[in-house]
Design a protein around this motif. Structure first.
Motif, mmCIF file in Angstrom:
data_model
loop_
_atom_site.group_PDB
_atom_site.id
_atom_site.type_symbol
_atom_site.label_atom_id
_atom_site.label_comp_id
_atom_site.label_asym_id
_atom_site.label_seq_id
_atom_site.Cartn_x
_atom_site.Cartn_y
_atom_site.Cartn_z
ATOM 1 N N ARG A 97 0.825 -1.200 0.000
ATOM 2 C CA ARG A 97 0.000 0.000 0.000
ATOM 3 C C ARG A 97 0.860 1.251 0.000
ATOM 4 N N VAL A 98 2.039 1.158 0.572
ATOM 5 C CA VAL A 98 2.960 2.282 0.598
ATOM 6 C C VAL A 98 4.221 1.846 -0.137
ATOM 7 N N HIS A 99 4.587 2.548 -1.185
ATOM 8 C CA HIS A 99 5.692 2.127 -2.037
ATOM 9 C C HIS A 99 7.043 2.194 -1.356
ATOM 10 N N ASP A 100 7.204 3.092 -0.437
ATOM 11 C CA ASP A 100 8.509 3.231 0.185
ATOM 12 C C ASP A 100 8.607 2.496 1.522
ATOM 13 N N ARG A 101 7.676 1.586 1.794
ATOM 14 C CA ARG A 101 7.685 0.843 3.055
ATOM 15 C C ARG A 101 8.960 0.027 3.209
ATOM 16 N N THR A 102 9.410 -0.607 2.133
ATOM 17 C CA THR A 102 10.612 -1.428 2.202
ATOM 18 C C THR A 102 11.830 -0.578 2.545
ATOM 19 N N SER A 103 11.951 0.576 1.906
ATOM 20 C CA SER A 103 13.104 1.422 2.207
ATOM 21 C C SER A 103 13.023 1.966 3.631
ATOM 22 N N LEU A 104 11.828 2.289 4.111
ATOM 23 C CA LEU A 104 11.680 2.748 5.488
ATOM 24 C C LEU A 104 12.044 1.627 6.456
ATOM 25 N N ALA A 105 11.586 0.428 6.180
ATOM 26 C CA ALA A 105 11.907 -0.709 7.047
ATOM 27 C C ALA A 105 13.411 -0.963 7.065
ATOM 28 N N LEU A 108 15.073 1.760 9.192
ATOM 29 C CA LEU A 108 14.848 1.527 10.616
ATOM 30 C C LEU A 108 15.651 0.325 11.107
ATOM 31 N N ALA A 109 15.760 -0.705 10.273
ATOM 32 C CA ALA A 109 16.516 -1.899 10.663
ATOM 33 C C ALA A 109 18.004 -1.605 10.800
ATOM 34 N N SER A 110 18.482 -0.563 10.132
ATOM 35 C CA SER A 110 19.905 -0.226 10.216
ATOM 36 C C SER A 110 20.271 0.427 11.547
ATOM 37 N N LEU A 111 19.255 0.836 12.306
ATOM 38 C CA LEU A 111 19.499 1.476 13.600
ATOM 39 C C LEU A 111 19.566 0.431 14.714
ATOM 40 N N GLY A 112 20.179 0.807 15.806
ATOM 41 C CA GLY A 112 20.158 -0.045 16.984
ATOM 42 C C GLY A 112 18.764 -0.054 17.589
#
Length: 156
Positions: A97-105, A108-112
């Motif tokens: 539903r949101v095209h940039d969800r993968t990049s946002l995830a 966020l996963a790159s953070l501690g």
């Protein structure tokens, strides 16, 4: 718990379930794990329902339980199921539903874990630094430094 308490608890959970699922997903980047986290948090909330409903801010109390549940689970990797290298059957790709969800995830996963929790609480849920500190059980100064470092890491 009385019937009235039980009914009140179910209404409380029903009204907030989707928000908790989204919050848990933002923390862990996996819908199945998010559902597990929400289930564990609901169990904890049910056991302490009288304290929750008498809290100054029951929503913040619930978010605190959910966030701390995620942080606790991250410390216990042996309790999680192990994923197989390949799946026996591949499901059809779900339409995002949101095209940039993968990049946002991925960002966020790159953070501690703590930076991720701080940024989600501060910017997704719009909690103040003080509320975020209370939820995570850390100082306001730590919230501010984790926010600064997390945003710097995302910008890089």
């Amino acid at each position: 718990m009385s019937r009235a308490d039980d009914r009140e608890f179910h209404e409380f959970v029903e009204q907030r379930m989707e928000r908790w699922r989204r919050s848990a997903y933002l923390l862990c980047s996996d819908w199945h794990t998010a559902d597990d986290l929400v289930s564990m948090a609901i169990t904890k909330l049910y056991r302490h329902w009288r304290a929750v409903r008498h809290a100054d801010n029951p929503d913040a109390y619930a978010q605190k339980v959910l966030t701390r549940t995620w942080l606790d689970e991250r410390r216990r990797p042996w309790r999680r199921e192990r994923a197989a290298e390949t799946l026996p059957d591949q499901p059809e790709a779900a339409v995002e539903r949101v095209h940039d969800r993968t990049s946002l995830a991925a960002l966020l996963a790159s953070l501690g874990p703590r930076q991720r929790a701080v940024l989600i609480l501060r910017f997704y849920f719009d909690y103040s630094a003080e509320q975020t500190a209370e939820i995570l059980g850390i100082s306001v100064g730590t919230v501010k430094s984790q926010t600064s470092r997390g945003l710097s890491a995302l910008r890089a």
